[in-house]
Design a protein around this motif. Structure first.
Motif, short mmCIF file in Angstrom:
data_model
loop_
_atom_site.label_atom_id
_atom_site.label_comp_id
_atom_site.label_asym_id
_atom_site.label_seq_id
_atom_site.Cartn_x
_atom_site.Cartn_y
_atom_site.Cartn_z
N ARG A 8 0.83 -1.21 0.00
CA ARG A 8 0.00 0.00 0.00
C ARG A 8 0.87 1.26 0.00
N ILE A 9 1.92 1.24 0.82
CA ILE A 9 2.77 2.43 0.89
C ILE A 9 3.57 2.59 -0.41
N LYS A 10 3.94 1.47 -1.01
CA LYS A 10 4.61 1.57 -2.32
C LYS A 10 3.66 2.18 -3.37
N GLU A 11 2.39 1.81 -3.30
CA GLU A 11 1.40 2.40 -4.22
C GLU A 11 1.29 3.91 -3.98
N PHE A 12 1.35 4.31 -2.71
CA PHE A 12 1.33 5.74 -2.37
C PHE A 12 2.44 6.47 -3.14
N HIS A 13 3.60 5.83 -3.26
CA HIS A 13 4.73 6.45 -3.95
C HIS A 13 4.60 6.43 -5.47
N ALA A 14 3.55 5.82 -5.99
CA ALA A 14 3.27 5.98 -7.42
C ALA A 14 2.64 7.36 -7.68
N TYR A 15 2.16 8.03 -6.63
CA TYR A 15 1.45 9.31 -6.80
C TYR A 15 2.01 10.44 -5.94
N ASN A 16 2.89 10.12 -5.00
CA ASN A 16 3.42 11.12 -4.06
C ASN A 16 4.90 10.82 -3.86
N SER A 17 5.68 11.86 -3.55
CA SER A 17 7.13 11.63 -3.46
C SER A 17 7.70 11.81 -2.06
N PHE A 18 6.91 12.23 -1.09
CA PHE A 18 7.50 12.44 0.23
C PHE A 18 7.59 11.13 1.03
N PRO A 19 8.52 11.10 2.02
CA PRO A 19 8.77 9.84 2.74
C PRO A 19 7.63 9.47 3.68
N VAL A 20 7.61 8.20 4.05
CA VAL A 20 6.63 7.67 5.00
C VAL A 20 7.39 6.89 6.06
N ILE A 21 7.01 7.08 7.32
CA ILE A 21 7.59 6.23 8.36
C ILE A 21 6.53 5.28 8.90
N GLY A 22 6.81 3.99 8.82
CA GLY A 22 5.92 2.97 9.38
C GLY A 22 6.30 2.76 10.84
N LEU A 23 5.43 3.22 11.74
CA LEU A 23 5.70 3.14 13.19
C LEU A 23 4.98 1.92 13.77
N ARG A 24 5.73 0.94 14.26
CA ARG A 24 5.10 -0.24 14.87
C ARG A 24 4.52 0.12 16.24
N GLU A 25 3.55 -0.66 16.68
CA GLU A 25 2.88 -0.38 17.96
C GLU A 25 3.88 -0.46 19.11
N GLY A 26 4.03 0.60 19.85
CA GLY A 26 5.01 0.67 20.93
C GLY A 26 6.15 1.62 20.59
N SER A 27 6.18 2.10 19.35
CA SER A 27 7.18 3.10 18.92
C SER A 27 6.55 4.48 18.93
#
Lengths: 235, 235
Positions: free
Chosen positions: A177-196
């Motif tokens: 899903r996040i890779k698909e986001f980068h087909a349309y947007n160029s800014f970074p994404v941080i995936g924060l796991r539960e507890g972070s």
């Protein structure tokens, strides 16, 4: 000086609401007697009152009082006068829609610029990014925009979930899903796991908690970062 | 006479693209030589060409040709001339956004009213409901509206997923999300498990495939329905 605590979740498995964060919150909100709570995300559709009561109980454990933004006549004015702000989780679309409707966006940006400490969990963290394009929530209402508060120069994906091994379910993984986001947007994404969580102090952004986080930058392979890593390079 | 096949997924675990549906599609599209394929949902961000080729290979097995809507100068005109239509899965926001941008909404509604058979899988099924408020997808683009094609008088939740027992993940279950939807919307939702589909013939709507489906009606407890159940009462 900007002060933010951007958490993946309010609750980790097997412990109570905010329990894993309370010791840190005592320090983070040390200058505050009363916290302004924004219950707009309404998890499970619960009322603003019921949600505020839930948050109040948690803050009582560290001897802090809490007031719901819906108890004020003007939401923007409540933000202007706040000593500290906490936006709880729930549905990100509902939350952002309500922030726009109640003219809170600019008020929140001003408050945070002026150094009012802000805690977000889940949906309350999602809105700290540039947009809500990387929320996991169901789009149950249509907000006037997906643009969010832009407290950090990237997007957040809270409750980040690794692919489940041997699943027979054919829905997309979070990474897809996040890779698909980068087909349309160029800014970074941080995936924060539960507890972070991310601790933001002025221009410094540090990953906190015991888990690694996953970073998605446009045109790069996703990669893991360790706790205590600084993130100023992400933009 | 309206003819729709609204499927939860294109692919079930352990078999190829559309394989589990091919025998039914042979009958469903019996009047068609060439199917118009709408690849706008771009799963994983793949190109319209690559996605169309994937669908073409599946239809070749039942001796049908397939043409991508992007190969035509006017998308609306392509729909007007289509013998049969297939909208594939991927990202529902991207799909709906592109349908609005290319002025396909009304053209699709006209085509389906006039009896052109329509197959949707996943995102292509989501858009058959009243709105896309119950998609599972990540909102990676902002469409001009969440209003969809309204081929059926309720909403679809494809890839419906039961709560995972013993999970330590604190994200919402699908059922919780759909209940939250009903805090803001009153129309019904059908949770279609992978391998299920709806067969719509004029005003008759029947659940097909071997699995039960889960129905969410405003103000009622969710309930299960068996395959071959008719759904005209849902509205």
């Amino acid at each position: 000086m900007k002060q933010l605590l951007i958490a993946s979740t309010s609750t980790i498995h097997g412990s109570g609401y905010l329990d894993y964060l309370l010791e840190d919150l005592k320090v983070f909100f040390k200058s505050c007697k009363t916290i302004l709570f924004i219950p707009y995300a309404r998890p499970g559709g619960i009322s603003h009152d019921a949600y505020t009561e839930k948050a109040r109980e948690a803050f009582r454990k560290i001897n802090m009082d809490l007031k719901g933004i819906h108890e004020f006549e003007s939401a923007a004015e409540a933000i202007n006068q706040a000593e500290g702000i906490f936006t709880g989780g729930g549905n990100t679309f509902v939350l952002l829609n309500h922030l726009y409707k109640n003219k809170c966006i600019e008020a929140l940006q001003d408050a945070i610029s002026s150094g009012i400490p802000y805690l977000g969990t889940s949906a309350g963290s999602n809105i700290c990014g540039l947009t809500i394009n990387t929320t996991n929530d169901m789009p149950i209402v249509y907000p006037p925009s997906f643009k969010a508060l832009a407290f950090v120069p990237f997007n957040i994906n809270p409750h980040y979930l690794d692919p489940i091994p041997d699943t027979k379910h054919m829905g997309e993984t979070r990474e897809t899903r996040i890779k698909e986001f980068h087909a349309y947007n160029s800014f970074p994404v941080i995936g924060l796991r539960e507890g972070s969580w991310l601790e933001v102090t002025d221009k410094t952004i540090i990953l906190k908690g015991v888990l690694d986080a996953r970073i998605f930058e446009y045109g790069k392979e996703p990669y893991e970062i360790k706790t205590e890593t600084t993130l100023q390079h992400l933009k």
